[in-house]
Design a protein around this motif. Sequence first.
Motif, PDB file in Angstrom:
ATOM      1  N   VAL A 145       0.893  -1.218   0.039  1.00 43.20           N
ATOM      2  CA  VAL A 145       0.015  -0.056  -0.042  1.00 43.20           C
ATOM      3  C   VAL A 145       0.916   1.282   0.128  1.00 43.20           C
ATOM      4  O   VAL A 145       1.725   1.490   0.842  1.00 43.20           O
ATOM      5  N   ARG A 146       0.729   2.166  -1.040  1.00 43.25           N
ATOM      6  CA  ARG A 146       1.332   3.594  -0.846  1.00 43.25           C
ATOM      7  C   ARG A 146       0.365   4.722  -0.613  1.00 43.25           C
ATOM      8  O   ARG A 146       0.792   5.571   0.059  1.00 43.25           O
ATOM      9  N   VAL A 147      -0.790   4.358  -0.921  1.00 44.95           N
ATOM     10  CA  VAL A 147      -1.985   5.493  -0.458  1.00 44.95           C
ATOM     11  C   VAL A 147      -3.129   5.002   0.015  1.00 44.95           C
ATOM     12  O   VAL A 147      -3.502   3.952  -0.422  1.00 44.95           O
ATOM     13  N   ILE A 148      -3.646   5.624   0.969  1.00 44.43           N
ATOM     14  CA  ILE A 148      -4.943   5.066   1.899  1.00 44.43           C
ATOM     15  C   ILE A 148      -6.093   6.216   1.466  1.00 44.43           C
ATOM     16  O   ILE A 148      -5.790   7.407   1.428  1.00 44.43           O
ATOM     17  N   VAL A 149      -7.062   5.630   1.061  1.00 47.78           N
ATOM     18  CA  VAL A 149      -8.332   6.595   0.667  1.00 47.78           C
ATOM     19  C   VAL A 149      -9.587   6.176   1.691  1.00 47.78           C
ATOM     20  O   VAL A 149      -9.507   4.878   2.119  1.00 47.78           O
ATOM     21  N   VAL A 150     -10.014   7.133   2.165  1.00 48.89           N
ATOM     22  CA  VAL A 150     -11.227   7.077   3.222  1.00 48.89           C
ATOM     23  C   VAL A 150     -12.495   7.494   2.645  1.00 48.89           C
ATOM     24  O   VAL A 150     -12.434   8.815   2.025  1.00 48.89           O
ATOM     25  N   ARG A 151     -13.273   6.857   2.199  1.00 44.33           N
ATOM     26  CA  ARG A 151     -14.438   7.398   1.113  1.00 44.33           C
ATOM     27  C   ARG A 151     -15.834   6.595   2.059  1.00 44.33           C
ATOM     28  O   ARG A 151     -15.514   5.675   2.999  1.00 44.33           O
ATOM     29  N   ALA A 152     -16.916   6.786   1.397  1.00 43.97           N
ATOM     30  CA  ALA A 152     -18.250   6.169   2.074  1.00 43.97           C
ATOM     31  C   ALA A 152     -19.135   5.684   1.002  1.00 43.97           C
ATOM     32  O   ALA A 152     -19.065   6.139  -0.314  1.00 43.97           O
ATOM     33  N   VAL A 153     -20.033   4.791   1.322  1.00 41.69           N
ATOM     34  CA  VAL A 153     -21.005   4.399   0.372  1.00 41.69           C
ATOM     35  C   VAL A 153     -22.403   5.298   0.600  1.00 41.69           C
ATOM     36  O   VAL A 153     -22.417   5.652   1.750  1.00 41.69           O
ATOM     37  N   GLY A 154     -23.088   5.765  -0.565  1.00 34.98           N
ATOM     38  CA  GLY A 154     -24.106   6.442  -0.609  1.00 34.98           C
ATOM     39  C   GLY A 154     -23.725   7.827  -0.600  1.00 34.98           C
ATOM     40  O   GLY A 154     -22.506   8.371  -1.086  1.00 34.98           O
ATOM     41  N   GLU A 155     -25.006   8.728  -0.380  1.00 38.24           N
ATOM     42  CA  GLU A 155     -24.873  10.236  -0.631  1.00 38.24           C
ATOM     43  C   GLU A 155     -24.078  11.029   0.619  1.00 38.24           C
ATOM     44  O   GLU A 155     -23.762  12.212   0.277  1.00 38.24           O
ATOM     45  N   HIS A 156     -23.752  10.221   1.782  1.00 38.01           N
ATOM     46  CA  HIS A 156     -23.116  11.199   2.777  1.00 38.01           C
ATOM     47  C   HIS A 156     -22.063  10.520   3.170  1.00 38.01           C
ATOM     48  O   HIS A 156     -21.798   9.081   3.444  1.00 38.01           O
ATOM     49  N   PHE A 157     -20.829  11.317   3.463  1.00 40.22           N
ATOM     50  CA  PHE A 157     -19.425  10.497   4.057  1.00 40.22           C
ATOM     51  C   PHE A 157     -19.996  10.132   5.408  1.00 40.22           C
ATOM     52  O   PHE A 157     -19.753   9.023   5.818  1.00 40.22           O
ATOM     53  N   SER A 158     -20.308  11.006   6.324  1.00 42.36           N
ATOM     54  CA  SER A 158     -20.996  10.768   7.750  1.00 42.36           C
ATOM     55  C   SER A 158     -21.558  11.809   8.501  1.00 42.36           C
ATOM     56  O   SER A 158     -20.952  12.974   8.315  1.00 42.36           O
ATOM     57  N   SER A 159     -22.457  11.438   8.940  1.00 42.76           N
ATOM     58  CA  SER A 159     -23.502  12.628   9.703  1.00 42.76           C
ATOM     59  C   SER A 159     -22.754  12.873  11.167  1.00 42.76           C
ATOM     60  O   SER A 159     -23.337  13.341  11.879  1.00 42.76           O
ATOM     61  N   GLY A 160     -21.769  11.817  11.586  1.00 40.44           N
ATOM     62  CA  GLY A 160     -21.105  11.914  12.751  1.00 40.44           C
ATOM     63  C   GLY A 160     -21.030  10.702  13.742  1.00 40.44           C
ATOM     64  O   GLY A 160     -21.414   9.631  13.063  1.00 40.44           O
ATOM     65  N   GLY A 161     -21.007  10.775  14.929  1.00 39.32           N
ATOM     66  CA  GLY A 161     -21.177   9.375  15.807  1.00 39.32           C
ATOM     67  C   GLY A 161     -22.389   9.043  16.525  1.00 39.32           C
ATOM     68  O   GLY A 161     -23.144   9.881  16.118  1.00 39.32           O
ATOM     69  N   ASN A 162     -22.311   7.990  16.819  1.00 38.42           N
ATOM     70  CA  ASN A 162     -23.528   7.489  17.768  1.00 38.42           C
ATOM     71  C   ASN A 162     -23.531   7.953  18.742  1.00 38.42           C
ATOM     72  O   ASN A 162     -22.974   7.805  19.888  1.00 38.42           O
ATOM     73  N   ILE A 163     -24.753   8.925  18.919  1.00 42.99           N
ATOM     74  CA  ILE A 163     -25.014   9.928  20.073  1.00 42.99           C
ATOM     75  C   ILE A 163     -25.313   9.229  21.487  1.00 42.99           C
ATOM     76  O   ILE A 163     -24.373   9.551  22.369  1.00 42.99           O
ATOM     77  N   LYS A 164     -26.050   8.060  21.204  1.00 43.05           N
ATOM     78  CA  LYS A 164     -26.139   7.041  22.492  1.00 43.05           C
ATOM     79  C   LYS A 164     -24.865   6.744  22.993  1.00 43.05           C
ATOM     80  O   LYS A 164     -24.570   6.398  24.231  1.00 43.05           O
ATOM     81  N   GLY A 165     -24.092   6.301  21.940  1.00 45.87           N
ATOM     82  CA  GLY A 165     -22.646   5.715  22.584  1.00 45.87           C
ATOM     83  C   GLY A 165     -21.904   6.537  23.551  1.00 45.87           C
ATOM     84  O   GLY A 165     -20.896   6.037  24.312  1.00 45.87           O
ATOM     85  N   PHE A 166     -21.964   7.732  23.172  1.00 49.45           N
ATOM     86  CA  PHE A 166     -21.242   8.737  24.202  1.00 49.45           C
ATOM     87  C   PHE A 166     -21.721   8.431  25.570  1.00 49.45           C
ATOM     88  O   PHE A 166     -20.680   8.716  26.613  1.00 49.45           O
ATOM     89  N   MET A 167     -22.793   8.420  25.806  1.00 50.66           N
ATOM     90  CA  MET A 167     -23.494   8.230  27.358  1.00 50.66           C
ATOM     91  C   MET A 167     -23.064   6.907  28.005  1.00 50.66           C
ATOM     92  O   MET A 167     -22.968   6.778  28.969  1.00 50.66           O
TER      93      MET A 167
END
Length: 268
Positions: free
Chosen positions: A62-84
Amino acid sequence: MAVAYTFADPRLAKLDGFGVEIDEAKQRADIVLNRPPFNIVSMPQRDQLRLVFETLDEDERVRVIVVRAVGEHFSSGGNIKGFMEASPETVSKLAWNIAAPFRASKPVIAANRGFCFGVGFELSLACDFRIVTDTTQYALPEQKLGQIPGSGGSARLQMMVGITRTKDIVMRSKRISAQQALDWGIATEKVADADLEKATDALVDELVAFSPMAQRTAKKLLNDTEDSPLSIAIELEGHCYSRLRQSHDFKEGVEAFHEKRKPEFKGC
């Protein structure tokens, strides 16, 4: 041709909300967020992402790493409940895990479309290059939850755009458009939504053509001197230049330049 990446680490036997692909011919690995429609990042996923970055950084294929996502949105953020539900120990590791792209010695590209909020934005900020599209929106909305960014977002953003703009984004939970991100130096490149994959492919091909040793050196030097006094940054630059002066890749680059041919870098 990209295929699923096989991990020896049992902690990565079952990936939580994402997949990893490798294309050996292109010397490329892709980390693909895959919990549509919003690709919410869970607490366990954060630690797995760190382990994946560390594994790919050690993989000579591996020379280059790409971070991408499936669908129309990269990420809306974290799991809010998980923080608690998370323990103080888990919460204390948030910034370290999400900083994994920054620590990686190899170039990391974030391909951002649609929502890129919270940890999705923070993960992208830790990458070296951010390609956005017409639909991309960046935001750190933690103020709406009575909280602040906890994975390095406000700190990295302030280094990029200054305290006034960072306060405007963080303290107002303000969304930033793709064009504004480009104008402010947050985004590397802006393309049409349909061209994101093509632009990402082109950047990967460009980066792979350079000397891997010179590229690793440049990334580490720039990271290490981001907040250094000018005199120290210049001193460190000189030491890095001197070290590369002895490399096979530099010799090959000079010879290829004079012979008017494409260099064949070995990374040594």
